[in-house]
Each structure stands twice: as C-alpha cells, then as structure tokens.
Design a protein around this motif. Sequence first.
Motif, short mmCIF file in Angstrom:
data_model
loop_
_atom_site.label_atom_id
_atom_site.label_comp_id
_atom_site.label_asym_id
_atom_site.label_seq_id
_atom_site.Cartn_x
_atom_site.Cartn_y
_atom_site.Cartn_z
N SER A 29 23.22 44.30 22.88
CA SER A 29 23.90 43.13 23.43
C SER A 29 22.89 42.00 23.63
O SER A 29 21.90 42.17 24.33
N ILE A 30 23.16 40.87 23.01
CA ILE A 30 22.27 39.72 23.05
C ILE A 30 22.93 38.60 23.84
O ILE A 30 24.11 38.30 23.64
N GLY A 31 22.18 37.98 24.73
CA GLY A 31 22.68 36.84 25.48
C GLY A 31 22.00 35.57 25.01
O GLY A 31 20.78 35.54 24.86
N VAL A 32 22.77 34.52 24.75
CA VAL A 32 22.21 33.24 24.33
C VAL A 32 22.91 32.12 25.10
O VAL A 32 24.00 32.30 25.62
N LEU A 58 26.30 32.33 27.26
CA LEU A 58 26.46 32.13 28.69
C LEU A 58 25.47 31.06 29.18
O LEU A 58 24.51 30.73 28.48
N ARG A 59 25.70 30.56 30.38
CA ARG A 59 24.74 29.66 30.99
C ARG A 59 23.48 30.44 31.34
O ARG A 59 23.53 31.66 31.56
N PRO A 60 22.33 29.77 31.40
CA PRO A 60 21.07 30.48 31.68
C PRO A 60 21.11 31.38 32.91
O PRO A 60 20.60 32.50 32.87
N SER A 61 21.71 30.91 34.00
CA SER A 61 21.76 31.75 35.21
C SER A 61 22.58 33.00 34.97
O SER A 61 22.26 34.09 35.47
N LYS A 62 23.67 32.88 34.21
CA LYS A 62 24.51 34.03 33.90
C LYS A 62 23.82 34.98 32.92
O LYS A 62 24.06 36.19 32.95
N LEU A 63 22.99 34.43 32.06
CA LEU A 63 22.22 35.28 31.14
C LEU A 63 21.33 36.23 31.93
O LEU A 63 21.29 37.43 31.66
N THR A 107 16.56 32.26 26.30
CA THR A 107 16.86 31.32 27.36
C THR A 107 15.89 30.16 27.38
O THR A 107 14.75 30.28 26.93
N SER A 108 16.36 29.04 27.90
CA SER A 108 15.50 27.86 28.07
C SER A 108 14.93 27.79 29.47
O SER A 108 14.21 26.85 29.79
N LEU A 109 15.24 28.75 30.33
CA LEU A 109 14.67 28.76 31.67
C LEU A 109 13.16 29.00 31.61
O LEU A 109 12.70 29.84 30.83
N PRO A 110 12.39 28.30 32.43
CA PRO A 110 10.93 28.54 32.44
C PRO A 110 10.59 29.84 33.15
O PRO A 110 11.14 30.14 34.22
N ALA A 111 9.70 30.63 32.58
CA ALA A 111 9.35 31.93 33.14
C ALA A 111 8.71 31.80 34.52
O ALA A 111 8.87 32.67 35.36
N SER A 112 7.99 30.72 34.76
CA SER A 112 7.27 30.58 36.02
C SER A 112 8.19 30.53 37.22
O SER A 112 7.78 30.76 38.34
N ILE A 160 26.68 15.46 36.23
CA ILE A 160 27.77 16.31 35.73
C ILE A 160 27.14 17.49 35.01
O ILE A 160 26.32 17.29 34.10
N GLU A 161 27.49 18.70 35.39
CA GLU A 161 27.04 19.90 34.69
C GLU A 161 28.16 20.40 33.80
O GLU A 161 29.28 20.58 34.25
N CYS A 162 27.86 20.63 32.53
CA CYS A 162 28.88 21.09 31.59
C CYS A 162 28.25 22.06 30.60
O CYS A 162 27.38 21.69 29.82
N ALA A 163 28.69 23.33 30.63
CA ALA A 163 28.11 24.36 29.76
C ALA A 163 28.78 24.41 28.40
O ALA A 163 28.27 25.05 27.48
N SER A 164 29.93 23.76 28.24
CA SER A 164 30.65 23.77 26.96
C SER A 164 30.07 22.69 26.04
O SER A 164 30.05 21.51 26.40
#
Length: 309
Positions: A94-97, A127-132, A146-151, A218-222
Amino acid sequence: MKLHQLRAIVAICESGSIQEASRLLHISQPALSKSIKELEADLGVQLLVRSNRGITATDFGERLVRRARLILEEVRRAREEIDTLKGVMDGKVSIGVSPVTPGAQFIDSLNRYRKRYPNVRVQIHELRPSKLMEGLREGLLDLVLTSLPASRNNDGFHWAELYAQPTVLAVRKGHPLRNARSLAELLGEEWLLQDSLEQSRIGCMFETYRLPPPQRVIECASVVLFSELALNTDAVSYWSRRILDHVSKLGQDLEILDLAEQVPPMNISLVCRDQELVTREAKALIDELVYAYRHPNAPQPNEVNSPGK
C-alpha cells in the motif's frame, strides 16, 4: 485479548452496526456480541455504547481500536511475509501519495515493479500529508511519498529524501498584483494552499524573510478544485511546477509571479516504517523508487539497498 475479538470491535466501529459487522465477518450477531462482552469483561471497561446514531466507541474503545488496527495489520503482514519466504511474491503493498508527489520516475518504477512482481497487489492512496503519516502510523500504508520536511516529524520512521520539486507562486490572469516583485506586496492577499500554513513550505518562506504569515488562507487538498479556485479568485496560489505544467496543458493558464524572494521547493521524501516491519514486497518497491529517483539516468538493477542500509 484474542484476535477474533479485535477483528470484531474494529468491524463494528468501522461499520457502526453489529448487523453489518456480522455480515462482513461472516459470523452470527450473537457470536459477535459475545466476543465484545468477553473483551469488555477481560479489560474491565465498556468499549461500545448504543445510541440513536448506531453503535459508537467509548474513549476506551477508540483507544483499543487504534491499537487493534495496527495489530491486525501486523498479523496480515506476518502471514504475507511467511508466504513470501515460501518462494512467491504475491502479497500486497500500500502506497500513500499526495497530489504533488508522484512523477515520471514513480510511474516508471511502478511499471518495472509490476513486470517483476505481477502477482503483488498494489494499492495507491492519495491523501493529504498529515493523513499519509497517520496511515503509516496505523499500519494501513507500507510507504509514503510526502512533501513534509523530516525535521518536523520525530516519529521513528525512516526518511529518504528523493528530490526537490520546483515551485512557483501564481495568480489568475489579469490579477491586480500580477506584476508584484516582492513578497511584502502580497501580505494582505488571500492565499491558496494544498496544506496548512504550518505544513506548507510557504510558512518557512515567510519566516526566512522575516515577514508575518498570511492571515487569510484557503486550504484545499483537491487538485481539481484547487485549480478552479486559483483561476477564479484573487488568491495567491502555491504550486509545484509539475502540477502547474499539467494544468496548463489543459488550457488553464495562470500568471506566474516573478518575485525577488526565492520560492522554496517541495522536498519530496520517501517514508517507511522500521526495516524489521517492512514486508519483502514493500522493501522491493522502496529499493526501486529510491534508486530510480537518486540515479535517474543509470541502468536499473534488480535489487538495491533500501534507505538506511
């Protein structure tokens, strides 16, 4: 605490009904109710409550269900690992992107992987990064891009930075500030982001140039709705160049802002669970992806080392 009891409470909580859970698990309703009563007696707490909305979990039940999902997923993985050791790669990965993370290397890697292991079931969840990260933490995903920074995420996962994806700021055609040349000129504007300001690299951009962050966001994941909002509002939108180029190919042009400040790239990372918990199916795909992104022009080997090794 037994596995069939954990399956029972997870099925009931996810379906909201003993009747539906009974159908999904192929066991009678009395047997299902008995499993829950025995589990509650064993733990000494009430796990489920009935209401006019159906069956819901108590605080104890919610905590148990989160753990139960992970336990049941590990059991499934263990069985697949044993089957793999018998000589056949036919499990599931299962891959999350997020919308910005896949690219040409991802598609090429996936095609090679499918040819090499045609019996492995591949599931891709956008999914959104937090949901990933939540899916990875609960064992529902084997790996994520994910585009979230590891730090910012001291969560015990293995992070492998793959590449930096160029980004731009854009506005609709004819926007009053389409000729803006500094970030300060945009402070009073509404901003359109795919993630929260805290998770987006834009937040870092304002910190770097010592400017206050936008107050209207405005936050929009779509991706589709994001594009429509960018084209039809006065919001300043933050894009990965790959997604923007794709949208532009459909004839939906925006005006890219030419600012003095550098717009921070999206650093795309592959994140996976502890190496001891990764199945062979997932490890093979991790190897493939890491090598493809880090050596885009090299011949593809049958197997390379996974991140952290």
